[in-house]
Write a protein that holds these residues in place. Structure first.
Motif, PDB file in Angstrom:
ATOM      1  N   PRO A  56      42.920 -75.157  -3.332  1.00 19.00           N
ATOM      2  CA  PRO A  56      42.415 -76.373  -2.832  1.00 19.00           C
ATOM      3  C   PRO A  56      43.474 -76.905  -2.082  1.00 19.00           C
ATOM      4  O   PRO A  56      44.502 -76.714  -1.810  1.00 19.00           O
ATOM      5  N   ARG A  57      42.944 -77.680  -1.047  1.00 18.92           N
ATOM      6  CA  ARG A  57      43.611 -78.111  -0.193  1.00 18.92           C
ATOM      7  C   ARG A  57      44.754 -79.408  -0.352  1.00 18.92           C
ATOM      8  O   ARG A  57      45.706 -79.312   0.068  1.00 18.92           O
ATOM      9  N   GLU A  58      44.813 -79.770  -1.738  1.00 19.71           N
ATOM     10  CA  GLU A  58      45.598 -80.760  -2.159  1.00 19.71           C
ATOM     11  C   GLU A  58      46.898 -79.758  -2.352  1.00 19.71           C
ATOM     12  O   GLU A  58      48.136 -80.448  -2.231  1.00 19.71           O
ATOM     13  N   ASP A  59      46.718 -78.505  -2.338  1.00 18.82           N
ATOM     14  CA  ASP A  59      47.979 -77.682  -2.645  1.00 18.82           C
ATOM     15  C   ASP A  59      48.860 -77.744  -1.650  1.00 18.82           C
ATOM     16  O   ASP A  59      49.896 -77.405  -1.697  1.00 18.82           O
ATOM     17  N   PHE A  60      48.427 -77.860  -0.519  1.00 19.56           N
ATOM     18  CA  PHE A  60      49.059 -78.163   0.785  1.00 19.56           C
ATOM     19  C   PHE A  60      50.242 -79.375   0.602  1.00 19.56           C
ATOM     20  O   PHE A  60      51.512 -79.145   1.439  1.00 19.56           O
ATOM     21  N   ARG A  61      49.816 -80.250  -0.028  1.00 18.59           N
ATOM     22  CA  ARG A  61      50.702 -81.482  -0.266  1.00 18.59           C
ATOM     23  C   ARG A  61      51.845 -81.243  -1.294  1.00 18.59           C
ATOM     24  O   ARG A  61      52.582 -81.941  -1.810  1.00 18.59           O
ATOM     25  N   ASP A  62      51.654 -79.968  -2.137  1.00 17.10           N
ATOM     26  CA  ASP A  62      52.578 -79.812  -3.342  1.00 17.10           C
ATOM     27  C   ASP A  62      53.724 -79.235  -2.727  1.00 17.10           C
ATOM     28  O   ASP A  62      54.034 -78.130  -2.633  1.00 17.10           O
ATOM     29  N   THR A  63      54.693 -80.083  -3.087  1.00 16.82           N
ATOM     30  CA  THR A  63      56.244 -79.552  -2.432  1.00 16.82           C
ATOM     31  C   THR A  63      56.985 -79.168  -3.625  1.00 16.82           C
ATOM     32  O   THR A  63      58.047 -78.758  -3.439  1.00 16.82           O
ATOM     33  N   SER A  64      56.498 -79.180  -4.853  1.00 14.47           N
ATOM     34  CA  SER A  64      57.152 -78.678  -6.141  1.00 14.47           C
ATOM     35  C   SER A  64      58.077 -77.364  -5.928  1.00 14.47           C
ATOM     36  O   SER A  64      58.939 -76.918  -6.479  1.00 14.47           O
ATOM     37  N   ASP A  65      57.166 -76.422  -5.243  1.00 16.62           N
ATOM     38  CA  ASP A  65      57.768 -75.135  -5.301  1.00 16.62           C
ATOM     39  C   ASP A  65      57.704 -74.419  -3.901  1.00 16.62           C
ATOM     40  O   ASP A  65      57.687 -73.240  -3.424  1.00 16.62           O
ATOM     41  N   ASN A  66      57.776 -75.365  -2.703  1.00 19.12           N
ATOM     42  CA  ASN A  66      57.816 -74.994  -1.470  1.00 19.12           C
ATOM     43  C   ASN A  66      58.937 -75.417  -0.706  1.00 19.12           C
ATOM     44  O   ASN A  66      59.222 -76.838  -0.484  1.00 19.12           O
ATOM     45  N   GLN A  67      59.896 -74.531  -0.562  1.00 20.00           N
ATOM     46  CA  GLN A  67      61.374 -74.957   0.047  1.00 20.00           C
ATOM     47  C   GLN A  67      61.176 -75.684   1.429  1.00 20.00           C
ATOM     48  O   GLN A  67      61.939 -76.611   1.868  1.00 20.00           O
ATOM     49  N   VAL A  68      60.355 -75.244   2.237  1.00 13.72           N
ATOM     50  CA  VAL A  68      60.274 -75.696   3.618  1.00 13.72           C
ATOM     51  C   VAL A  68      59.893 -77.237   3.747  1.00 13.72           C
ATOM     52  O   VAL A  68      60.436 -78.042   4.141  1.00 13.72           O
ATOM     53  N   LEU A  69      58.737 -77.543   2.794  1.00 15.54           N
ATOM     54  CA  LEU A  69      58.284 -78.935   2.550  1.00 15.54           C
ATOM     55  C   LEU A  69      59.411 -79.896   1.862  1.00 15.54           C
ATOM     56  O   LEU A  69      59.858 -80.945   2.308  1.00 15.54           O
ATOM     57  N   GLN A  70      60.111 -79.198   0.807  1.00 10.84           N
ATOM     58  CA  GLN A  70      61.252 -80.017   0.127  1.00 10.84           C
ATOM     59  C   GLN A  70      62.310 -80.152   1.132  1.00 10.84           C
ATOM     60  O   GLN A  70      62.923 -81.483   1.020  1.00 10.84           O
ATOM     61  N   THR A  71      62.739 -79.292   1.934  1.00  8.86           N
ATOM     62  CA  THR A  71      63.930 -79.431   2.809  1.00  8.86           C
ATOM     63  C   THR A  71      63.683 -80.370   3.844  1.00  8.86           C
ATOM     64  O   THR A  71      64.444 -81.031   4.020  1.00  8.86           O
ATOM     65  N   LEU A  72      62.411 -79.921   4.389  1.00  7.19           N
ATOM     66  CA  LEU A  72      62.262 -80.856   5.720  1.00  7.19           C
ATOM     67  C   LEU A  72      61.353 -82.261   5.589  1.00  7.19           C
ATOM     68  O   LEU A  72      61.388 -83.055   6.553  1.00  7.19           O
ATOM     69  N   GLY A  73      60.922 -82.414   4.169  1.00  7.97           N
ATOM     70  CA  GLY A  73      60.138 -83.643   4.031  1.00  7.97           C
ATOM     71  C   GLY A  73      59.016 -83.502   4.732  1.00  7.97           C
ATOM     72  O   GLY A  73      58.439 -84.655   5.299  1.00  7.97           O
ATOM     73  N   LEU A  74      58.307 -82.350   5.151  1.00  9.50           N
ATOM     74  CA  LEU A  74      56.904 -82.445   5.581  1.00  9.50           C
ATOM     75  C   LEU A  74      55.745 -82.464   4.571  1.00  9.50           C
ATOM     76  O   LEU A  74      56.022 -82.270   3.477  1.00  9.50           O
ATOM     77  N   THR A  75      54.688 -83.031   5.090  1.00  9.25           N
ATOM     78  CA  THR A  75      53.465 -83.085   4.199  1.00  9.25           C
ATOM     79  C   THR A  75      52.906 -81.846   4.232  1.00  9.25           C
ATOM     80  O   THR A  75      52.389 -81.479   3.264  1.00  9.25           O
TER      81      THR A  75
END
Length: 366
Positions: free
Chosen positions: A2-21
């Motif tokens: 689902p597209r909302e998974d692209f916003r899930d930062t819980s297990d994505n190191q790139v999103l977590q580290t850089l603060g991306l959406t």
């Protein structure tokens, strides 16, 4: 997914580290094809905007960073080329340069240009560029063609700058991780522009596709992996994430957007619905790169000496390319492109970002 998974930062190191959406990085284009406007547009849309700063002086890099920050308060990436000790092929000489220029003479005459008297090295000081990047403190410092010295990586870490290196083989990815680089790009042969190989020369027989390289890199390193090459729509993004990528880097599709620094002719060719032919060539810079096939690439393929070493080759190509673009003629223009030309028809970066992550958009070109 689902597209909302692209916003899930819980297990994505790139999103977590850089603060991306979203796990979408814009490719950093060289030769002025990047723009502060495009970098900011991508960052404002939730991805990581980027700028290829290899052609800029240290002072210009600082001015650029200020320009981007005037357009966005989101993270962005500045990119440089790591100097190499030795270039492909034999070293240049005055006799070789003069012979090579005579090969180009008919093209110069056709373009109503005076033939250069010699090839030149127009590179800026790498040390000056590094100091400027460190002072500018972008969220990410990315690099190609090698690994910066340990001291540079240490100073980046001290300033909170995440480092991102490009790999074309598993061995290069492992070398980047061992050096302490924070993230790695798995760059496949489909990608446009220069092949960023640094452990071995990127000869055609050793090139790997993105989706062959990506899972191998994912299994070989523990740092975040970004897939690059052949990705221009939501299908490519999903495929890369399914194969273990933490994020993707999109180049050609963003280069075709109005906000990029590419010429109108370049963008028009990138958007051709039936695509354009691309070819791996050294004629643009002396280093292997993927560009749109034209008279220049075809002619050079038959030359006994296809290119001078980098950066000398760039100096003799630049006048031809600029004249060709100015006359809206692709014959002698150096036009970077990946193998996904025509796949994206979105005119603006925000629309392309939405399409990449599966958000509804009004339609191409709106």
């Amino acid at each position: 997914m689902p597209r909302e998974d692209f916003r899930d930062t819980s297990d994505n190191q790139v999103l977590q580290t850089l603060g991306l959406t979203y796990p979408i990085l814009q490719g950093p284009f060289g030769s002025g094809h990047s723009s502060a406007e495009l970098a900011a547009a991508v960052s404002n849309a939730g991805g990581l905007g980027a700028y290829g700063a290899q052609h800029l002086s240290g002072e210009e890099i600082l001015q650029l960073a200020a320009d981007i920050r005037g357009r966005t308060d989101r993270p962005f990436n500045l990119n440089l080329w790591v100097p190499r000790a030795k270039e492909w092929g034999e070293p240049s000489s005055e006799a070789r340069e003069q012979a090579y220029l005579q090969q180009l003479a008919p093209f110069y005459r056709e373009s109503s240009l005076p033939l250069p008297t010699q090839a030149e090295n127009t590179l800026h000081s790498y040390r000056e560029q590094i100091e400027a990047v460190l002072d500018a403190r972008p969220a990410v410092f990315s690099f190609v063609f090698g690994i910066p010295e340990a001291e540079i990586l240490k100073r980046c870490a001290e300033r909170g700058i995440k480092t991102l290196g490009a790999a074309t083989t598993v061995a290069e990815a492992v070398a980047l991780e061992r050096a302490g680089v924070d993230m790695v790009i798995a760059s496949g042969l489909e990608a446009g522009g220069h092949r960023p190989a640094f452990l071995t020369e990127p000869e055609p027989r050793s090139l790997l596709t993105t989706f062959a390289l990506l899972p191998q890199v994912r299994d070989a390193v523990s740092i975040p992996v970004i897939a690059a090459g052949g990705i221009a729509d939501n299908r490519g993004v999903r495929a890369a994430l399914a194969l273990g990528a933490d994020a993707v880097q999109v180049g050609t599709a963003f280069l075709a957007c109005e906000e990029s620094g590419a010429s109108g002719l370049h963008k028009q060719l990138l958007r051709k619905k039936d695509g354009v032919d691309t070819v791996m060539t050294r004629v643009v810079s002396g280093r292997m790169a993927r560009y749109i096939r034209n008279r220049l690439t075809e002619a050079s393929a038959g030359w006994a000496d296809p290119a001078l070493p980098y950066p000398l080759q760039m100096s003799v190509m630049r006048p031809l390319s600029r004249a060709s673009i100015a006359s809206n003629n692709p014959d002698f223009a150096t036009l970077a492109a990946g193998q996904v030309t025509g796949l994206s028809q979105h005119i603006h970066a925000a629309e392309l970002m939405a399409a990449l992550v599966g958000e509804p958009v009004a339609g191409p070109g709106t």
